[in-house]
Scaffold this motif. Sequence first.
Motif, mmCIF file in Angstrom:
data_model
loop_
_atom_site.group_PDB
_atom_site.id
_atom_site.type_symbol
_atom_site.label_atom_id
_atom_site.label_comp_id
_atom_site.label_asym_id
_atom_site.label_seq_id
_atom_site.Cartn_x
_atom_site.Cartn_y
_atom_site.Cartn_z
ATOM 1 N N SER A 160 -27.602 8.540 -23.158
ATOM 2 C CA SER A 160 -28.152 9.464 -21.969
ATOM 3 C C SER A 160 -26.743 10.862 -22.156
ATOM 4 O O SER A 160 -26.664 11.864 -22.327
ATOM 5 N N PHE A 161 -25.144 10.411 -21.798
ATOM 6 C CA PHE A 161 -23.852 11.613 -22.580
ATOM 7 C C PHE A 161 -24.303 11.821 -23.575
ATOM 8 O O PHE A 161 -24.591 13.301 -24.357
ATOM 9 N N ASP A 162 -24.355 11.259 -25.333
ATOM 10 C CA ASP A 162 -25.072 11.819 -26.400
ATOM 11 C C ASP A 162 -25.551 12.889 -26.343
ATOM 12 O O ASP A 162 -25.858 13.856 -27.236
ATOM 13 N N LYS A 163 -27.451 12.164 -25.920
ATOM 14 C CA LYS A 163 -27.952 13.374 -25.985
ATOM 15 C C LYS A 163 -27.896 14.159 -25.208
ATOM 16 O O LYS A 163 -28.460 15.441 -25.744
ATOM 17 N N ALA A 164 -27.469 14.841 -23.639
ATOM 18 C CA ALA A 164 -27.216 15.790 -23.005
ATOM 19 C C ALA A 164 -25.853 16.541 -24.112
ATOM 20 O O ALA A 164 -26.542 17.754 -23.627
ATOM 21 N N LEU A 165 -25.074 16.027 -24.866
ATOM 22 C CA LEU A 165 -24.121 17.117 -25.063
ATOM 23 C C LEU A 165 -25.211 17.656 -26.611
ATOM 24 O O LEU A 165 -25.041 18.794 -27.169
ATOM 25 N N GLU A 166 -25.684 16.866 -27.730
ATOM 26 C CA GLU A 166 -26.807 17.584 -28.500
ATOM 27 C C GLU A 166 -28.063 18.692 -27.703
ATOM 28 O O GLU A 166 -27.877 19.066 -28.272
ATOM 29 N N ILE A 167 -28.448 18.873 -26.364
ATOM 30 C CA ILE A 167 -28.979 19.721 -26.114
ATOM 31 C C ILE A 167 -28.522 20.723 -25.355
ATOM 32 O O ILE A 167 -29.119 21.664 -25.125
ATOM 33 N N GLY A 168 -27.012 21.094 -25.863
ATOM 34 C CA GLY A 168 -25.943 21.866 -25.622
ATOM 35 C C GLY A 168 -25.080 21.877 -24.083
ATOM 36 O O GLY A 168 -25.147 22.264 -23.598
ATOM 37 N N GLU A 169 -25.723 21.027 -23.019
ATOM 38 C CA GLU A 169 -25.342 20.730 -21.642
ATOM 39 C C GLU A 169 -23.685 20.281 -21.721
ATOM 40 O O GLU A 169 -22.662 19.857 -23.231
ATOM 41 N N GLY A 170 -22.783 21.417 -20.698
ATOM 42 C CA GLY A 170 -21.315 20.930 -20.814
ATOM 43 C C GLY A 170 -21.139 20.185 -21.020
ATOM 44 O O GLY A 170 -21.649 18.826 -20.152
ATOM 45 N N PHE A 171 -20.064 19.670 -21.627
ATOM 46 C CA PHE A 171 -19.568 18.322 -22.198
ATOM 47 C C PHE A 171 -18.718 17.779 -19.940
ATOM 48 O O PHE A 171 -18.810 16.857 -19.458
ATOM 49 N N SER A 172 -18.204 18.404 -19.163
ATOM 50 C CA SER A 172 -17.846 18.286 -17.551
ATOM 51 C C SER A 172 -18.475 17.756 -16.941
ATOM 52 O O SER A 172 -18.931 16.634 -16.639
ATOM 53 N N SER A 173 -20.132 18.825 -17.011
ATOM 54 C CA SER A 173 -21.249 18.416 -15.636
ATOM 55 C C SER A 173 -22.185 17.417 -16.623
ATOM 56 O O SER A 173 -22.038 16.548 -16.203
ATOM 57 N N ALA A 174 -22.048 17.111 -17.753
ATOM 58 C CA ALA A 174 -23.305 15.752 -18.641
ATOM 59 C C ALA A 174 -22.576 14.545 -18.117
ATOM 60 O O ALA A 174 -22.848 13.787 -17.947
ATOM 61 N N SER A 175 -20.681 14.802 -18.407
ATOM 62 C CA SER A 175 -19.659 13.013 -18.254
ATOM 63 C C SER A 175 -20.096 13.193 -17.029
ATOM 64 O O SER A 175 -20.490 11.779 -16.094
ATOM 65 N N SER A 176 -19.715 13.989 -15.769
ATOM 66 C CA SER A 176 -19.872 13.565 -14.325
ATOM 67 C C SER A 176 -20.759 12.700 -13.979
ATOM 68 O O SER A 176 -21.222 11.879 -13.124
ATOM 69 N N ALA A 177 -22.351 13.505 -14.201
ATOM 70 C CA ALA A 177 -23.598 13.285 -13.629
ATOM 71 C C ALA A 177 -24.335 11.966 -14.782
ATOM 72 O O ALA A 177 -24.672 11.088 -13.844
ATOM 73 N N PHE A 228 -21.894 9.283 -14.878
ATOM 74 C CA PHE A 228 -20.930 8.380 -14.761
ATOM 75 C C PHE A 228 -21.417 7.649 -13.302
ATOM 76 O O PHE A 228 -21.191 6.763 -12.795
ATOM 77 N N LYS A 229 -22.060 8.657 -12.689
ATOM 78 C CA LYS A 229 -22.705 8.606 -11.195
ATOM 79 C C LYS A 229 -23.726 7.654 -10.905
ATOM 80 O O LYS A 229 -23.474 7.177 -10.796
ATOM 81 N N SER A 230 -24.346 8.385 -12.225
ATOM 82 C CA SER A 230 -26.216 7.725 -12.310
ATOM 83 C C SER A 230 -25.692 6.078 -12.955
ATOM 84 O O SER A 230 -26.375 4.945 -12.177
ATOM 85 N N CYS A 231 -24.836 5.652 -13.996
ATOM 86 C CA CYS A 231 -25.077 4.411 -13.785
ATOM 87 C C CYS A 231 -24.480 3.384 -13.469
ATOM 88 O O CYS A 231 -24.365 2.339 -13.498
#
Length: 798
Positions: free
Chosen positions: A388-405, A407-410
């Motif tokens: 999920s994190f790698d996919k979020a980075l591929e579509i251009g989501e910010g690194f910090s926001s993607a990792s935080s969101a 992490f909480k979900s998992c």
Amino acid sequence: MDKSEGCCSVQLIDGDGIFNVSGIDHFIKEVKLGECGLSYAVVSIMGPQSSGKSTLLNHLFGTNFMEMDAFKGRSQTTKGIWLARCAGIEPCTLVMDLEGTDGRERGEDDTAFEKQSALFALAISDIVLINMWCHDIGREQAANKPLLKTVFQVMMRLFSPRKTTMLFVIRDKTRTPLENLEPVLREDIQKIWDSVPKPEAHKETPLSDFFNVEVVALSSYEEKEEQFKEQVASLRQRFMHSIAPGGLAGDRRGVIPASGFAFSADQIWRVIKENKDLDLPAHKVMVATVRCEEIANEKFSHFITNEDWRQLDEEVQAGPVSGFGKRLTSIIKSCLSEYDGEATFFDEGVRSSKRHQLEEKLLQLVNPAFQDVLGHIRWGMLEKFKASFDKALEIGEGFSSASSAWFKSCMTQFDEECAGAIIEQANWDTTKVRDKLVRDIEAHISSVRTSKLSELTSQYESKLHEALSEPVEALLEGASDETWTTVKKLHRRETESAVSGLSSALAGFDMEEEIRDKMVKSLQDYSRGVIESKAKEEAGRVLMRMKERFATIFSHDSDSMPRVWTGKEDLRAITKSARSASLKLLSVMAVIRLGDEPDNIEKTLTVALLDSTKNETSKKSITTSDPLASSTWDEVPSSRTLITPVQCKSIWRQFKTETEYTVTQAISAQEANRRGGNWLPPPWAILALIVLGFNEFMALLRNPLYLGVIFVGFLLVKALWTQLDIPGEFRNGALPGLISISAKFVPTVMNLLKKLAAEGQAPPAANPENRRSSTNNTSSNASSSENLPEHKSASKTD
């Protein structure tokens, strides 16, 4: 006495406690023990009845002790104490098989023999095997603990301290690792030792002064026979050379020679028999202990073969299992209920203790499966986060926001799935696995962050290197007054562009200001480092560049055309101009000038190296100071220095030496050109030749044959002159010219004669026209031969 292949045994003490003196004497003769001196060892085994002691000894030492027939029920097999010699073990090793403890045949009132035989074994043995069940570890009434307690006390009172190796053999080992069982067993042994009343002489004596405690575990003989035999074979190797230094046997001080073994053993047994105050726990407690232990072992065995448990365990091995906690809780409850029904009428304390031990064994058995379930959950959550994190980075989501969101979900999903895997009977904590998942996710985030930042840094460093490397090299190669000014502008423009791009890219990483500034500073340092590195490379080639510049200016005119040295050029001015340009290059490459600090390096080099007047003065006066006699430049730090003053002086000296030949060649070319322009002798010489050679001239006119000879001689001399290139040879000096001509003279004459001979043998011309064309060709060849020296001379002059 029994004999078998490679083994001999005897009943040393019978069931009534009678020492078999005649039997031991015959045994010693049979095994030739008296010849061993001190090179022998004694091993004994003790443990509960029907615990497989004799079976273990037979497999371990190749003895022939009687074993229990499991199909006839559990009963006493070994009576008294039996002694045998081990087969195939060196040095000679004797093994004693003791009657099992807790036997129902002796009843409640006759337990003194068990204590006496155990004490006897400890007294005469180098190694004592304590045979015990794996599930007895941690129990107060098991593993012969009361017996050991009494033996410790009596042994200190009856015998002088002798260090004995006590090897605890854990039978029917479960899945619990030995490293987890051994500390518990050692702790129990130490507690027994601490609780034993000691005489004054041994109040502070540690257990290690009397015993070396070793622990080994064996699989079940009935259930895992092959594995049991392999482990026993491995254990057997430890008894090889057991009395050697570092061997398994304990302290060998006070060892009785082999010839006195029988008498010594008889006396020790007499002393032990006279002790009347030894006592063991009540028989009822021991019966309850044995029976509850049997019931617990039976239920444990049934649990292992339970189809529901085996199916659940197989599912866990294959992957994640839904509802693991509820299913396993139900299976364990059923097993414990069956135990409670069969153990109801036994002593409550023993029953509860055995139930608790059974529960612990069951939990130890299922704990690996529980850990596997947690591992599956943790691994699944980690893989989900990564994807999920790698996919979020591929579509251009910010690194910090993607990792935080993510992490909480998992982590939320992990907590929910762990709650469904918990077992009611166990108070197991999932915190360690959760912390491991957190560390794994954070490690992945850190790894991706490091990778992304490294990619960004490499990307902008690559851009800087591409933008600076070749332009800086080109600027430094054509060094001039504006070189470093241009380099500074280029450096400032490209660095600002790269820093701006990097700062924009770092905005999405939610980094600390200090780290961001550090990365920007690193990029700026890299930019400067590229220029400094390239400058150092060019400084290393400065001598070559100086010679190239000197050759270019010296050998070409202002229109970049090659010079032809005619003798009219101002060679001194041209040389000075070329050297000044080379010195300019040296001054530019001497230091790095990326700042605004001025320097007078060019002036210093000019005064020290080009001012001939000062050079002559410095040669005449040794006391005159040399501005280049230093390793640093004035007002220039060493970090900016590429070429020190001393190195500049050395480079200039080498430069002048290597370019001196070019100047000398030019001077020679001018002189040769001057000489080549006037081949006729002076007028007075011509007049003298006419006056003095008048008679000879008249003689030639009277005899025309002389003219032909002279003409032929002229042609030969002319040909030799052309072939030998005499003017060209003498341009390098008289002596080198003579040497060269003398070396080529004979081969040249031979070639001419061969050509003449070849032309003389050629057929005559067929017609006048051919003869005329041949004559024309000969004249053209002659004319080309006449022009050849001049062409060669001109080429050499150039």
